[in-house]
Write a protein that holds these residues in place. Structure first.
Motif, mmCIF file in Angstrom:
data_model
loop_
_atom_site.group_PDB
_atom_site.id
_atom_site.type_symbol
_atom_site.label_atom_id
_atom_site.label_comp_id
_atom_site.label_asym_id
_atom_site.label_seq_id
_atom_site.Cartn_x
_atom_site.Cartn_y
_atom_site.Cartn_z
ATOM 1 N N GLU A 22 0.846 -1.186 0.000
ATOM 2 C CA GLU A 22 0.000 0.000 0.000
ATOM 3 C C GLU A 22 0.885 1.242 0.000
ATOM 4 O O GLU A 22 1.932 1.262 0.668
ATOM 5 N N PRO A 23 0.506 2.273 -0.740
ATOM 6 C CA PRO A 23 1.301 3.504 -0.732
ATOM 7 C C PRO A 23 1.219 4.183 0.626
ATOM 8 O O PRO A 23 0.279 3.975 1.399
ATOM 9 N N ALA A 24 2.204 4.999 0.924
ATOM 10 C CA ALA A 24 2.207 5.739 2.186
ATOM 11 C C ALA A 24 0.967 6.632 2.270
ATOM 12 O O ALA A 24 0.647 7.350 1.316
ATOM 13 N N PRO A 25 0.232 6.597 3.383
ATOM 14 C CA PRO A 25 -1.027 7.343 3.492
ATOM 15 C C PRO A 25 -0.859 8.850 3.648
ATOM 16 O O PRO A 25 -1.846 9.563 3.772
ATOM 17 N N ILE A 26 0.386 9.346 3.629
ATOM 18 C CA ILE A 26 0.574 10.798 3.767
ATOM 19 C C ILE A 26 0.037 11.554 2.556
ATOM 20 O O ILE A 26 -0.193 12.760 2.623
ATOM 21 N N TRP A 27 -0.173 10.843 1.431
ATOM 22 C CA TRP A 27 -0.630 11.513 0.215
ATOM 23 C C TRP A 27 -2.108 11.267 -0.063
ATOM 24 O O TRP A 27 -2.610 11.673 -1.113
ATOM 25 N N VAL A 178 12.931 15.174 9.519
ATOM 26 C CA VAL A 178 11.798 14.256 9.361
ATOM 27 C C VAL A 178 11.600 13.857 7.901
ATOM 28 O O VAL A 178 11.222 12.717 7.599
ATOM 29 N N VAL A 179 11.890 14.774 6.960
ATOM 30 C CA VAL A 179 11.633 14.474 5.543
ATOM 31 C C VAL A 179 12.842 13.862 4.839
ATOM 32 O O VAL A 179 12.805 13.648 3.629
ATOM 33 N N VAL A 180 13.909 13.547 5.575
ATOM 34 C CA VAL A 180 15.075 12.892 4.962
ATOM 35 C C VAL A 180 14.678 11.638 4.177
ATOM 36 O O VAL A 180 15.117 11.464 3.032
ATOM 37 N N PRO A 181 13.841 10.734 4.720
ATOM 38 C CA PRO A 181 13.447 9.564 3.929
ATOM 39 C C PRO A 181 12.665 9.930 2.671
ATOM 40 O O PRO A 181 12.777 9.240 1.639
ATOM 41 N N ILE A 182 11.875 10.996 2.718
ATOM 42 C CA ILE A 182 11.107 11.420 1.545
ATOM 43 C C ILE A 182 12.035 11.994 0.485
ATOM 44 O O ILE A 182 11.880 11.721 -0.716
ATOM 45 N N ILE A 183 13.036 12.780 0.916
ATOM 46 C CA ILE A 183 14.047 13.282 -0.021
ATOM 47 C C ILE A 183 14.745 12.104 -0.694
ATOM 48 O O ILE A 183 14.943 12.091 -1.915
ATOM 49 N N HIS A 184 15.122 11.110 0.109
ATOM 50 C CA HIS A 184 15.802 9.932 -0.437
ATOM 51 C C HIS A 184 14.930 9.226 -1.468
ATOM 52 O O HIS A 184 15.405 8.857 -2.550
ATOM 53 N N PHE A 188 15.936 8.895 -5.270
ATOM 54 C CA PHE A 188 16.164 7.533 -5.767
ATOM 55 C C PHE A 188 15.299 7.261 -6.993
ATOM 56 O O PHE A 188 15.771 6.671 -7.981
ATOM 57 N N TYR A 189 14.047 7.684 -6.948
ATOM 58 C CA TYR A 189 13.178 7.475 -8.106
ATOM 59 C C TYR A 189 13.764 8.170 -9.340
ATOM 60 O O TYR A 189 13.822 7.576 -10.424
ATOM 61 N N CYS A 190 14.195 9.413 -9.183
ATOM 62 C CA CYS A 190 14.689 10.188 -10.334
ATOM 63 C C CYS A 190 15.930 9.564 -10.943
ATOM 64 O O CYS A 190 16.012 9.382 -12.172
ATOM 65 N N ILE A 191 16.912 9.226 -10.111
ATOM 66 C CA ILE A 191 18.143 8.662 -10.683
ATOM 67 C C ILE A 191 17.909 7.238 -11.175
ATOM 68 O O ILE A 191 18.538 6.781 -12.131
ATOM 69 N N VAL A 300 7.026 8.631 -1.905
ATOM 70 C CA VAL A 300 6.559 9.624 -2.875
ATOM 71 C C VAL A 300 5.847 8.842 -3.979
ATOM 72 O O VAL A 300 6.423 7.915 -4.547
ATOM 73 N N PRO A 301 4.593 9.179 -4.283
ATOM 74 C CA PRO A 301 3.772 8.319 -5.149
ATOM 75 C C PRO A 301 4.034 8.490 -6.648
ATOM 76 O O PRO A 301 3.112 8.468 -7.451
ATOM 77 N N VAL A 302 5.305 8.613 -7.040
ATOM 78 C CA VAL A 302 5.600 8.861 -8.446
ATOM 79 C C VAL A 302 5.345 7.619 -9.290
ATOM 80 O O VAL A 302 4.893 7.712 -10.427
ATOM 81 N N ASP A 303 5.638 6.435 -8.742
ATOM 82 C CA ASP A 303 5.347 5.205 -9.489
ATOM 83 C C ASP A 303 3.866 5.095 -9.817
ATOM 84 O O ASP A 303 3.493 4.677 -10.920
ATOM 85 N N ARG A 304 3.027 5.469 -8.883
ATOM 86 C CA ARG A 304 1.586 5.400 -9.128
ATOM 87 C C ARG A 304 1.172 6.421 -10.191
ATOM 88 O O ARG A 304 0.311 6.147 -11.033
ATOM 89 N N MET A 305 1.800 7.596 -10.155
ATOM 90 C CA MET A 305 1.467 8.635 -11.126
ATOM 91 C C MET A 305 1.799 8.203 -12.554
ATOM 92 O O MET A 305 1.068 8.516 -13.491
#
Length: 336
Positions: A22-27, A178-184, A188-191, A300-305
């Motif tokens: 399941e995607p992270a519920p923050i979005w 707190v957002v270090v994992p989100i930055i990662h 990671f998705y972009c590279i 970050v829900p980029v895969d879903r997008m």
């Protein structure tokens, strides 16, 4: 533990969990507070908190004073390299030894029922995946990690990038931490999408994907260019007003946090009735299917997008196969 209470095993012997990703519920919109509160502890425990603590301890025990950091010297730089090599070896081997050397829990909860040591391949150095992965990690990955760390600390000490003080900016720096994992995850998705471009995949990323059946040492088994891109996540802290301790946390999250996605087991048994959820399934599916789940943990829900999210279901399998068929048709049209 009986892994068949929590998943199924294929005819080949590969295990898959019953629960879908399941995607992270923050979005979620509209927000779902109940789901968010239930998920929130897993955001911090156990990994994120552990890497925060490791960065703080590293700052206190290994990193010299700012006055020393202002002048590059081999002494303090090599001390950091030695510390990173020791810490990386201990962390990676602490997972590899019980699960893949001693095989303490056999293949219970193991996605791919086979063990890399039982199969030899000439794509690896010395035809051995584990030795290849370990050497690439320690001889290439950790030195590149250390070089970027030294650059970050030297730049911070000389004022070339913002160095905010915790006492003066507690709220902002708390948010950044707190957002270090989100930055990662976003980095990671972009590279990761970039190095799946055919020419880069062939000459760069294929080194990592040689480990179709990953184990902990596969985590940093990469081409040097991929190492640079991967640990380049620290450059976010050259742009975002931050603090070197948080930048160290970002590097520890990348260097040590790569392990959970490559453990190869869904659960690491801690007793006959309990186990640690590894959060490895999303990235395992990427190693299995190559063109899904480019993000790390889906924070970050980029895969879903972009339609590349695979939650482990048959429906996701069908969507993935449909994309492959459409891709083949496009290639046919271009070649016609």
């Amino acid at each position: 533990m009986d892994d068949l209470k929590f998943g199924t095993r294929s005819k080949r012997g590969d295990w898959a969990p019953n629960e879908l990703l399941e995607p992270a519920p923050i979005w979620l919109f509209p927000p779902n507070p109940k789901k968010l509160l239930k998920w929130l502890p897993s955001y911090f425990f156990p990994y994120n908190l552990l890497f925060m603590v490791s960065a703080l301890a590293y700052w206190q025990l290994v990193v010299p004073d700012a006055a020393v950091l202002q002048n590059f010297a081999w002494g303090w730089s090599l001390k950091m390299l030695a510390a990173n090599l020791v810490l990386a070896f201990l962390w990676y081997q602490s997972w590899e030894l019980p699960l893949y050397v001693r095989r303490r829990q056999g293949n219970r909860f193991k996605y791919n029922h086979k063990f890399p040591a039982d199969q030899q391949s000439d794509v690896f150095w010395f035809n051995k995946q584990t030795l290849d992965n370990m050497l690439r990690s320690l001889l290439i990955g950790v030195p590149i990690w250390t070089c970027l760390q030294v650059l970050m600390l030297w730049s911070s000490a000389n004022g070339y990038i913002p160095w905010l003080n915790f006492a003066e900016h507690p709220v902002w720096l708390g948010v950044v931490a707190v957002v270090v994992p989100i930055i990662h995850d976003f980095h990671f998705y972009c590279i990761h999408r970039l190095i799946h471009v055919p020419v880069l995949y062939k000459y760069v990323h294929s080194v990592h994907h040689n480990s179709i059946n990953p184990s902990p040492w596969s985590s940093l088994s990469m081409h040097p260019i991929e190492h640079l891109l991967y640990f380049g996540v620290v450059f976010w802290h050259f742009v975002i007003p931050s603090n070197p301790v948080i930048a160290l946390y970002q590097l520890h999250f990348a260097g040590f946090g790569a392990v959970p996605g490559h453990i190869g087991f869904d659960t690491v048994e801690t007793s006959d009735e309990q186990g640690l959820d590894t959060h490895a399934y999303m990235h395992y599916l990427h190693h299995k299917y190559f063109e899904v789940n480019y993000g790390g943990e889906g924070l970050v829900p980029v895969d879903r997008m972009f339609g590349t999210y695979h939650d482990g279901s048959k429906e996701s399998d069908e969507r993935m196969k449909a994309r492959f068929r459409a891709k083949k048709e496009r290639l046919k049209d271009k070649s016609a």
